[in-house]
Design a protein around this motif. Structure first.
Motif, PDB file in Angstrom:
ATOM      1  N   LEU A 110       3.972   1.648   1.877  1.00  0.00           N
ATOM      2  CA  LEU A 110       5.173   2.421   1.616  1.00  0.00           C
ATOM      3  C   LEU A 110       4.954   3.880   1.995  1.00  0.00           C
ATOM      4  O   LEU A 110       3.889   4.426   1.765  1.00  0.00           O
ATOM      5  CB  LEU A 110       5.536   2.337   0.132  1.00  0.00           C
ATOM      6  N   PHE A 111       5.971   4.484   2.566  1.00  0.00           N
ATOM      7  CA  PHE A 111       5.948   5.910   2.849  1.00  0.00           C
ATOM      8  C   PHE A 111       6.949   6.571   1.906  1.00  0.00           C
ATOM      9  O   PHE A 111       8.146   6.309   1.993  1.00  0.00           O
ATOM     10  CB  PHE A 111       6.340   6.174   4.311  1.00  0.00           C
ATOM     11  N   THR A 161       2.559  -0.155   8.580  1.00  0.00           N
ATOM     12  CA  THR A 161       1.811   0.961   8.006  1.00  0.00           C
ATOM     13  C   THR A 161       2.700   2.090   7.497  1.00  0.00           C
ATOM     14  O   THR A 161       2.210   2.999   6.830  1.00  0.00           O
ATOM     15  CB  THR A 161       0.810   1.518   9.032  1.00  0.00           C
ATOM     16  N   GLU A 162       3.969   2.040   7.809  1.00  0.00           N
ATOM     17  CA  GLU A 162       4.931   2.986   7.228  1.00  0.00           C
ATOM     18  C   GLU A 162       6.289   2.313   7.138  1.00  0.00           C
ATOM     19  O   GLU A 162       6.766   1.720   8.097  1.00  0.00           O
ATOM     20  CB  GLU A 162       5.097   4.258   8.078  1.00  0.00           C
ATOM     21  N   THR A 163       6.901   2.427   5.988  1.00  0.00           N
ATOM     22  CA  THR A 163       8.314   2.134   5.815  1.00  0.00           C
ATOM     23  C   THR A 163       8.764   2.775   4.518  1.00  0.00           C
ATOM     24  O   THR A 163       7.973   2.928   3.582  1.00  0.00           O
ATOM     25  CB  THR A 163       8.616   0.632   5.788  1.00  0.00           C
ATOM     26  N   GLY A 206       0.825  -1.192   0.000  1.00  0.00           N
ATOM     27  CA  GLY A 206       0.000   0.000   0.000  1.00  0.00           C
ATOM     28  C   GLY A 206       0.866   1.250   0.000  1.00  0.00           C
ATOM     29  O   GLY A 206       2.084   1.163   0.074  1.00  0.00           O
ATOM     30  N   ILE A 207       0.238   2.417  -0.078  1.00  0.00           N
ATOM     31  CA  ILE A 207       1.004   3.671  -0.121  1.00  0.00           C
ATOM     32  C   ILE A 207       0.380   4.683   0.819  1.00  0.00           C
ATOM     33  O   ILE A 207      -0.837   4.779   0.927  1.00  0.00           O
ATOM     34  CB  ILE A 207       1.065   4.245  -1.550  1.00  0.00           C
ATOM     35  N   ASN A 208       1.213   5.438   1.513  1.00  0.00           N
ATOM     36  CA  ASN A 208       0.758   6.523   2.373  1.00  0.00           C
ATOM     37  C   ASN A 208       0.603   7.795   1.551  1.00  0.00           C
ATOM     38  O   ASN A 208       1.538   8.235   0.882  1.00  0.00           O
ATOM     39  CB  ASN A 208       1.758   6.770   3.501  1.00  0.00           C
ATOM     40  N   TYR A 209      -0.589   8.380   1.620  1.00  0.00           N
ATOM     41  CA  TYR A 209      -0.901   9.609   0.892  1.00  0.00           C
ATOM     42  C   TYR A 209      -0.924  10.754   1.906  1.00  0.00           C
ATOM     43  O   TYR A 209      -1.951  11.109   2.452  1.00  0.00           O
ATOM     44  CB  TYR A 209      -2.243   9.439   0.179  1.00  0.00           C
ATOM     45  N   GLY A 210       0.261  11.296   2.175  1.00  0.00           N
ATOM     46  CA  GLY A 210       0.374  12.447   3.062  1.00  0.00           C
ATOM     47  C   GLY A 210       0.178  13.737   2.289  1.00  0.00           C
ATOM     48  O   GLY A 210       0.450  13.801   1.083  1.00  0.00           O
ATOM     49  N   ARG A 211      -0.260  14.798   2.978  1.00  0.00           N
ATOM     50  CA  ARG A 211      -0.598  16.038   2.269  1.00  0.00           C
ATOM     51  C   ARG A 211      -0.058  17.277   2.980  1.00  0.00           C
ATOM     52  O   ARG A 211      -0.649  18.348   2.927  1.00  0.00           O
ATOM     53  CB  ARG A 211      -2.120  16.142   2.103  1.00  0.00           C
ATOM     54  N   SER A 264      16.654   1.119  -4.473  1.00  0.00           N
ATOM     55  CA  SER A 264      16.981  -0.259  -4.098  1.00  0.00           C
ATOM     56  C   SER A 264      16.076  -0.743  -2.979  1.00  0.00           C
ATOM     57  O   SER A 264      15.512  -1.845  -3.050  1.00  0.00           O
ATOM     58  CB  SER A 264      18.448  -0.349  -3.653  1.00  0.00           C
ATOM     59  N   TYR A 265      15.931   0.070  -1.933  1.00  0.00           N
ATOM     60  CA  TYR A 265      15.131  -0.359  -0.788  1.00  0.00           C
ATOM     61  C   TYR A 265      13.676  -0.587  -1.183  1.00  0.00           C
ATOM     62  O   TYR A 265      13.112  -1.663  -0.954  1.00  0.00           O
ATOM     63  CB  TYR A 265      15.196   0.672   0.336  1.00  0.00           C
ATOM     64  N   ASN A 266      13.074   0.408  -1.772  1.00  0.00           N
ATOM     65  CA  ASN A 266      11.644   0.307  -2.085  1.00  0.00           C
ATOM     66  C   ASN A 266      11.368  -0.725  -3.179  1.00  0.00           C
ATOM     67  O   ASN A 266      10.410  -1.493  -3.091  1.00  0.00           O
ATOM     68  CB  ASN A 266      11.099   1.676  -2.484  1.00  0.00           C
ATOM     69  N   GLY A 267      12.211  -0.744  -4.213  1.00  0.00           N
ATOM     70  CA  GLY A 267      12.016  -1.708  -5.285  1.00  0.00           C
ATOM     71  C   GLY A 267      12.189  -3.140  -4.803  1.00  0.00           C
ATOM     72  O   GLY A 267      11.386  -4.025  -5.119  1.00  0.00           O
ATOM     73  N   ASN A 268      13.227  -3.378  -4.012  1.00  0.00           N
ATOM     74  CA  ASN A 268      13.463  -4.725  -3.500  1.00  0.00           C
ATOM     75  C   ASN A 268      12.429  -5.124  -2.456  1.00  0.00           C
ATOM     76  O   ASN A 268      12.063  -6.302  -2.346  1.00  0.00           O
ATOM     77  CB  ASN A 268      14.868  -4.822  -2.907  1.00  0.00           C
ATOM     78  N   LEU A 269      11.939  -4.168  -1.689  1.00  0.00           N
ATOM     79  CA  LEU A 269      10.901  -4.472  -0.711  1.00  0.00           C
ATOM     80  C   LEU A 269       9.603  -4.894  -1.399  1.00  0.00           C
ATOM     81  O   LEU A 269       8.941  -5.850  -0.983  1.00  0.00           O
ATOM     82  CB  LEU A 269      10.653  -3.266   0.199  1.00  0.00           C
ATOM     83  N   VAL A 270       9.244  -4.196  -2.460  1.00  0.00           N
ATOM     84  CA  VAL A 270       8.040  -4.575  -3.207  1.00  0.00           C
ATOM     85  C   VAL A 270       8.164  -6.017  -3.692  1.00  0.00           C
ATOM     86  O   VAL A 270       7.248  -6.831  -3.545  1.00  0.00           O
ATOM     87  CB  VAL A 270       7.807  -3.625  -4.400  1.00  0.00           C
ATOM     88  N   LYS A 271       9.306  -6.330  -4.285  1.00  0.00           N
ATOM     89  CA  LYS A 271       9.511  -7.695  -4.780  1.00  0.00           C
ATOM     90  C   LYS A 271       9.422  -8.698  -3.632  1.00  0.00           C
ATOM     91  O   LYS A 271       8.823  -9.771  -3.773  1.00  0.00           O
ATOM     92  CB  LYS A 271      10.870  -7.812  -5.457  1.00  0.00           C
ATOM     93  N   ARG A 272      10.038  -8.356  -2.508  1.00  0.00           N
ATOM     94  CA  ARG A 272      10.036  -9.277  -1.367  1.00  0.00           C
ATOM     95  C   ARG A 272       8.619  -9.518  -0.860  1.00  0.00           C
ATOM     96  O   ARG A 272       8.225 -10.655  -0.589  1.00  0.00           O
ATOM     97  CB  ARG A 272      10.904  -8.690  -0.235  1.00  0.00           C
ATOM     98  N   VAL A 273       7.832  -8.468  -0.743  1.00  0.00           N
ATOM     99  CA  VAL A 273       6.468  -8.599  -0.245  1.00  0.00           C
ATOM    100  C   VAL A 273       5.619  -9.433  -1.199  1.00  0.00           C
ATOM    101  O   VAL A 273       4.890 -10.336  -0.783  1.00  0.00           O
ATOM    102  CB  VAL A 273       5.826  -7.211  -0.044  1.00  0.00           C
ATOM    103  N   LEU A 274       5.727  -9.149  -2.486  1.00  0.00           N
ATOM    104  CA  LEU A 274       4.861  -9.804  -3.459  1.00  0.00           C
ATOM    105  C   LEU A 274       5.342 -11.198  -3.843  1.00  0.00           C
ATOM    106  O   LEU A 274       4.623 -11.943  -4.514  1.00  0.00           O
ATOM    107  CB  LEU A 274       4.726  -8.922  -4.700  1.00  0.00           C
ATOM    108  N   THR A 275       6.537 -11.553  -3.409  1.00  0.00           N
ATOM    109  CA  THR A 275       7.025 -12.914  -3.634  1.00  0.00           C
ATOM    110  C   THR A 275       6.309 -13.897  -2.727  1.00  0.00           C
ATOM    111  O   THR A 275       6.110 -15.065  -3.072  1.00  0.00           O
ATOM    112  CB  THR A 275       8.539 -12.989  -3.383  1.00  0.00           C
TER     113      THR A 275
END
Length: 458
Positions: free
Chosen positions: A312-313, A263-265, A28-33, A285-296
Motif C-alpha cells: 500500500l502507498f 509495489t505501489e497502490t 505491505g506498506i511503503n515507508y516514504g520519507r 473504501s479503496y484501501n480497506g476493501n483492497l486489504v480484505k480482497r488480498v487477504l481473502t
C-alpha cells in the motif's frame, strides 16, 4: 510515484525468498520519507508493529532506518535510487561496494528481502538503457556474498509502461519499451527466479475517466461488473482489471511464469478540485476493501491461482512532495501517528469510515468522521475559509463566539476547525464539503480543542 492515466494495505507485502505465493495474498506498506515532520525510524518501527505490519518498502537504504528495523521481524525492500543507475550499470566494483556498504552490515538482523533497482524507470528514458545492466551487476554482487538466494532483485515499473490496457485482454507493453527494457528485464527476472514489481493506481484511471468508470468498480464495492470483450472474463474491480492487463502483456511476450508484486497502490484522502474522487471516504473504501480482497485469497480472473501481493502507498502523508495536492495525501497516518482514517489492516471487520453510499452524483460518508483545519495552512487561507463557512456556508459558528462553549482555545486553527466541521456535518459529510481551498481534511477521531465537543451530525 508518478501520476499517470490508465487505462492501480495493510499487514504488508513482498514475497519471501523461499516462496512466491501463499494460500492468501500478502500486504505491505511503503515507508516514504519526503517530509520534514515524520517520527523517528525507531518510532516508525513501533507503529508498524502496533499495527501488525510485517513488511515494508523503502525508497533508499538509509543506515539509520536499516538499523532501526534490526530484529524487528519486519521484512524490508530497500532501493537503489535512479540517480545511481548509471554508476551501477557501468561498474561491477560500484555495485560490489554498494552491497558491502548498504546490505552486508545490516542483513540478516535487518531482514532485507529484496532490492528495488530504480523506480518507474520506464518514464525516465535517460535511465532505460542502464536499468537491466545495473540489476545484473547488483545480482552478481549479491551472489559473491552468497545472498542471491535470500535477497531478490527487481525494479518497479509504472502502469503506463502498457501501450494498451483496455480491455484487459488487449494488454501490451509500449512498443518502444519492449526491446530496450521489458524483454531483457523479464528475462533477467525469470533467470534469477525473481518477480516483476508493478505500481498501479485505479485512482488515476477513475479520476481521469469518472464519466466512464463507476466509482463502485474502482473501490471494490458491489457492482454489476465489466465483461472483457476479448476473453469473456468478468471483472468486478478496476484493480484486478489493471493487473490482468499487465499479465496479458507479459503473456504476449511468453513470460507467463514470472510472478508479479504490486509495489505501489493507494487512494488519496485529499486532492485538488480537478482530482475527482480524492477524499477520505473513498480512500478508506479503496484501501480497506483492497486489504480484505488480498487477504481473502485467490488471484485475478486471468491468474486465479496466483494470490495477490500488494504494498500500500503509503504509510504517512509526506508534506514535501511536489505536484498536485493528492501527492501529499496518500498516507494512512498523519506524521503525529494518528490515522487519517480507520481501516482494518488485517482484513477483519468493516472500515471505521464505512463505505460511502451513492446519492445521485454525490458520495456521502456513512461512518463517524469530522472535518478539521490543516495546521500547516497559511493564516490568510484559514481565515478566508472560516469567514466563508460562517457566512455564505451558513455553518453554526455561535459556539466559537467570545464567551461561548467552544471559544477556548482562541486559536485560528481551533475556530476554523469548528466552523469547517459544522459545515461538513450540515452537508451530511458529502464528498467535497471538507476542503475550503485545500486547508481542511477529514479525520476519523473526534477533534480535541480544549473542552469543546465537535458535532457529528445535524
Amino acid at each position: 510515484m508518478v501520476s499517470y492515466l490508465p487505462c492501480l494495505l495493510f499487514s504488508l507485502l513482498l514475497l519471501s525468498s523461499s516462496s512466491f505465493a501463499a494460500e492468501t495474498g500478502k500486504i505491505g506498506i511503503n515507508y516514504g520519507r519526503i517530509a520534514n515532520n515524520l517520527p523517528t525510524p525507531t518510532q516508525v518501527v513501533q507503529l508498524l508493529k502496533s499495527q501488525s505490519i510485517t513488511r515494508a518498502k523503502l525508497y533508499d537504504s538509509d543506515p539509520t532506518v536499516l538499523k532501526a528495523f534490526a530484529n524487528s521481524g519486519i521484512s524490508l525492500v530497500v532501493a537503489l535510487p535512479n540517480e545511481n543507475l548509471t554508476a551501477a550499470a557501468n561498474s561491477q566494483s560500484y555495485t560490489d561496494t554498494w552491497v558491502e556498504t548498504n546490505i552486508v552490515p545490516y542483513h540478516p538482523a535487518t531482514a532485507i528481502s529484496a532490492i528495488a533497482v530504480g523506480n518507474e524507470v520506464n518514464v525516465d528514458s535517460n535511465n532505460v538503457p542502464h536499468l537491466v545492466p545495473a540489476m545484473s551487476n547488483l545480482y552478481e554482487s549479491l551472489k559473491s556474498k552468497k545472498l542471491d538466494d535470500v535477497i531478490k532483485i527487481s525494479s518497479p515499473i509504472s502502469f503506463n509502461a502498457l501501450g494498451s490496457s483496455y480491455p484487459s485482454s488487449s494488454g501490451v507493453f509500449k512498443e518502444e519499451l519492449v526491446s530496450t527494457l521489458v524483454q531483457p528485464m523479464l528475462e533477467f527476472l525469470k533467470k534469477t527466479s525473481s518477480y516483476l514489481m508493478v505500481n498501479a493506481y485505479p485512482f488515476f484511471a477513475y479520476s481521469g475517466n469518472s464519466d466512464q468508470i463507476g466509482l463502485d468498480y474502482a473501490l471494490f464495492r458491489p457492482n454489476s461488473g465489466v465483461v472483457d470483450s476479448g476473453n469473456g472474463l468478468k471483472y468486478t474491480s478496476l484493480f484486478e482489471a489493471q493487473l490482468d492487463a499487465v499479465f496479458a502483456a507479459m503473456s504476449a511476450l511468453k513470460f507467463d511464469d514470472v510472478k508479479v508484486v504490486v509495489t505501489e497502490t493507494g487512494w488519496p484522502s485529499q486532492g485538488d478540485e480537478n482530482e475527482v474522487g480524492a477524499n477520505a471516504a473513498n480512500a478508506a473504501s479503496y484501501n480497506g476493501n483492497l486489504v480484505k480482497r488480498v487477504l481473502t485469497g485467490g488471484g485475478t480472473p486471468l491468474r486465479p491461482n496466483d494470490p495477490l501481493d500488494v504494498y500500500l502507498f503509503a504509510l504517512f502523508n509526506e508534506n514535501q512532495k511536489t505536484g498536485p495536492t493528492s501527492e501529499r495525501n496518500y498516507g494512512l497516518f498523519y506524521p503525529n501517528q494518528e490515522k487519517v482514517y480507520s481501516i482494518s489492516l488485517t482484513g477483519a471487520g468493516a472500515a471505521a469510515v464505512a463505505p460511502a453510499v451513492n446519492e445521485g452524483s454525490k458520495v456521502i460518508v456513512t461512518g463517524q468522521t469530522w472535518c478539521v483545519a490543516n495546521e500547516e495552512a497559511s493564516k490568510e487561507k484559514l481565515q478566508n475559509g472560516l469567514d466563508w463557512a460562517c457566512g455564505a456556508g451558513q455553518a453554526d459558528c455561535r459556539p466559537i463566539q467570545p464567551g461561548a462553549t467552544c471559544y477556548n482555545p482562541g486559536s485560528l486553527v481551533a475556530h476554523a476547525s469548528y466552523a469547517f466541521n459544522s459545515y461538513y456535518q450540515l452537508k451530511a459529510r458529502a464528498s467535497g464539503t471538507c476542503d475550503f481551498g485545500g486547508v481542511a481534511h477529514v479525520v476519523s477521531q473526534s477533534p480535541k480543542f480544549g473542552a469543546c465537543t465537535f458535532p457529528t451530525g445535524y
